[in-house]
Enzyme design. Structure first.
Site, short mmCIF file in Angstrom:
data_model
loop_
_atom_site.label_atom_id
_atom_site.label_comp_id
_atom_site.label_asym_id
_atom_site.label_seq_id
_atom_site.Cartn_x
_atom_site.Cartn_y
_atom_site.Cartn_z
N GLU A 59 -4.54 -9.67 3.38
CA GLU A 59 -5.18 -9.08 4.75
C GLU A 59 -6.52 -10.08 4.87
OE1 GLU A 59 -2.88 -5.58 3.93
OE2 GLU A 59 -3.86 -7.07 2.68
N GLU A 91 0.85 -1.17 0.14
CA GLU A 91 -0.10 0.05 -0.10
C GLU A 91 0.93 1.24 -0.09
OE1 GLU A 91 -4.19 -0.73 2.32
OE2 GLU A 91 -2.32 -1.34 3.21
#
Length: 658
Positions: A161, A140
């Protein structure tokens, strides 16, 4: 029974973001090259580069300085890279036990978003030079940059995730679909995460558009600086896809929900991630980021996430390279004592994985040759049909041989007993010991006889161990290792080497009848069939758990006969069936602890996670039994300390631990 104390609260391993000023080639200007480093030296036990509150504050301070320099025209660009083979892996999950309230979790997520989003507001282009592992928040961080390069040697990139019961909280659900399209984002964030946490290799990441350039590992940073100079001077074009139409977004999200719906027990986080990807297609950036932060904070406080984190930690610890153990024990020749189906499968597995001679010793010539033919067929079935596969199969089959006398085992470094007639095992082991002479390790694969009992007839009992192989033998990732009272370290080291070379993780268990995984799966099958009145009802009741296989398949694996299904027989509710099964499993775990088959509840969880594909989001068996109250009902107390694999500790617990 061994009890566990709650682990001490962790402290943050701080990642620093120091920078150097580097002149780009061809007069392209000066770049501030930021290196992310947590100070941990490279090696098998290297801690990943992560971001906790102090690390984020350090990066924020660096960006303050760079923003000032950019405004003054002192730099033309900013580039981020990492230490050896490591870019960054995102949030410091080791700090999770210190997060005890939703507001605290939300503040941490917002802090990360705020710092990372500054990369788009520095006033100069930003580059991520992904030199190594970049997963979770690490990827990210790179997505917040204007451009990205990746080294051909980077181990992996991805956003796993959802497999942990979380969603990407620092921008992934907003940035990725706009970069590679909603279909690609659904794949990376949801589909790949649920498919055994599958990650992207550098070439695939480049093909998808996650990164802009794939560069050689040799002088990767130098090559990235050259590429960045070309971008800044307009010599290198970096295309971006046109915005996807609404219909494409809708189709991608629908496909994602269909995929998640077909997976029994898939984490709730997967559907939440799809909602965030859908929101990214319609909402302003601030709204999408806020929704991601709130969703992530909510999920951080769930039992599902805490259990997943506990499970991943157990597996990571079990699969980490051993340190200080010296060189692996050499295994140059293997003997298989037995001629049934299991012996043939074991011989084929050894020939394929170890690439050493394997001799099958049967009760007579016909039985030995029959097992040899079966092993050869199994070897051929595991390779491709092309010329390379045919050649490989021929080489592996050539490693196999057979004999009808134990003297054929002479010279073997390891002999694996796999005899169907259990009464004959002690005598055959004694004969094999004489054939081996002063070298070689004897390994019994039976799950019904204790090592102490098998060792009584041997002259050198220190060379005897047992292993419990979990079916299906070819795909299970676990070998349960049982050492006797007299087993020496060298013999156990040989078996651990064997397990690792077979592609499996060795886990030490106690010398009891049966293995951990088979014993628990057997109890699960019999208890569910008894409670539900048949396999169909049992499957319906256990479906929400997301077990690795249906009851009928598990029954076949562990050798339990299925009773006839009685369609009109009264049966309890699915909730009641699950509760009865949970209590039965809690009773079995308690008995195994009392018998010394396992030392701690975490041994049970580790075996099921590695050997039976136990769902990560359940965290292992014992956290699940604690959460549903089965542990307390079965023996009056939970297996694990409060907060170890479930809800976070209370403020009082946190204060006391400090």
């Amino acid at each position: 029974m061994t009890t566990l104390d709650a682990p001490p609260l962790p402290t943050e391993t701080v990642t620093t973001a120091a920078f150097d000023l580097v002149d780009l080639p061809a007069g392209a200007g000066r770049v501030a090259l930021v290196r992310l480093d947590n100070g941990d030296p490279p090696g098998p036990a290297m801690r990943p580069t992560t971001f906790g509150p102090q690390s984020l504050a350090n990066l924020d301070q660096t960006l303050d300085a760079l923003s000032t320099m950019a405004a003054a025209g002192e730099i033309a660009a900013v580039a981020l890279t990492g230490k050896a083979m490591m870019f960054a892996t995102g949030a410091d999950l080791a700090m999770v036990p210190t997060v005890t309230a939703y507001e605290q979790a939300l503040e941490t997520i917002r802090q990360g978003q705020t710092v990372f989003r500054r990369l788009a507001d520095l006033g100069v282009p930003t580059f991520a030079f992904i030199n190594g592992l970049a997963i979770g928040g690490g990827l990210e961080l790179a997505l917040h940059c204007t451009y990205r390069t990746v080294s051909e040697s980077a181990p992996a990139l991805g956003l796993p995730e959802c497999a942990l019961g979380l969603v990407p909280g620092w921008g992934g659900t907003r940035l990725l679909p706009h970069l590679i399209g909603p279909e690609g984002a659904v794949r990376v964030i949801v589909t790949d995460a649920l498919e055994d946490r599958r990650l992207l290799d550098p070439r695939t990441a480049h093909q998808l558009g996650v990164v802009d350039a794939l560069l050689p590992a040799a002088d990767f940073v130098g090559a990235s600086l050259d590429w960045a100079a070309g971008v800044l001077q307009g010599r290198t074009a970096v295309p971006r896809p046109a915005p996807a139409p609404t219909t494409t977004w809708e189709a991608a999200i629908a496909h994602g929900h269909e995929f998640v719906g077909a997976r029994a027990g898939a984490t709730a986080a997967a559907n939440r991630a799809l909602d965030l990807i859908a929101l990214a297609g319609t909402a302003p950036a601030d709204e999408a980021f806020a929704a991601a932060a709130e969703t992530t904070a909510e999920l951080l406080m769930t039992d599902e996430f805490r259990a997943s984190l506990y499970a991943v930690g157990l597996v990571r610890a079990a699969t980490a390279p051993a340190l200080g153990g010296g060189l692996p024990t050499p295994i140059r020749r293997v003997g298989v004592l037995g001629s049934g189906d299991a012996a043939a499968r074991l011989a084929a597995l050894c020939a394929r994985r170890l690439q050493v001679p394997v001799v099958i010793c049967g009760a007579d010539r016909a039985a030995a040759d029959r097992a040899l033919r079966q092993a050869g067929e199994l070897v051929s079935a595991h390779v491709g049909a092309d010329r390379a596969g045919t050649s490989s199969a021929a080489r592996q089959r050539a490693l196999l041989s057979s004999g009808d006398d134990v003297h054929a085992l002479a010279g073997a470094d390891v002999v694996l007993e796999c005899v169907q007639d259990r009464a004959a095992v002690p005598g055959l082991l004694a004969a094999a010991e004489e054939a081996l002479g002063d070298t070689g390790v004897l390994v019994s694969t039976t799950g019904t006889v204790r090592v102490a009992d098998l060792a009584r007839g041997l002259r050198r009992p220190q060379r005897l161990l047992a292993i419990r192989l979990v079916p299906p033998m070819d795909t299970s990732g676990l070998v349960e290792v049982v050492a006797g009272d007299e087993t020496d370290d060298a013999a156990e080291a040989a078996v651990r080497t064997l397990a690792r070379r077979l592609g499996k993780v060795p886990v030490r268990i106690g010398d009891g009848a049966g293995g951990v995984v088979v014993r628990l799966l057997t109890r699960l099958v019999t208890a569910s069939l008894a409670a539900a009145g048949g396999a169909v009802r049992a499957d319906a009741a256990l479906a929400p758990l997301g077990l690795p296989a249906r009851v009928g398949v598990l029954a076949d694996l562990v050798g339990v006969d299925l009773p006839a299904e009685v369609a009109d027989a009264p049966a309890p509710s699915t909730d009641e069936v699950r509760h009865r099964v949970a209590v039965a499993l809690a009773e079995e775990v308690h008995a195994m602890l009392a018998e010394g088959v396992v030392r701690t509840p975490t041994d049970v969880d580790r075996c099921l996670l590695l050997g039976a594909g136990w769902p990560t989001h359940l965290g292992g068996l014992t956290p699940y039994l604690d959460r549903v109250g089965a542990s307390a009902q079965a023996h009056g107390a939970p297996f694990l300390p409060t907060g170890m694999a479930s809800r976070p500790r209370s403020d009082a617990d946190t204060t006391a631990a400090r």
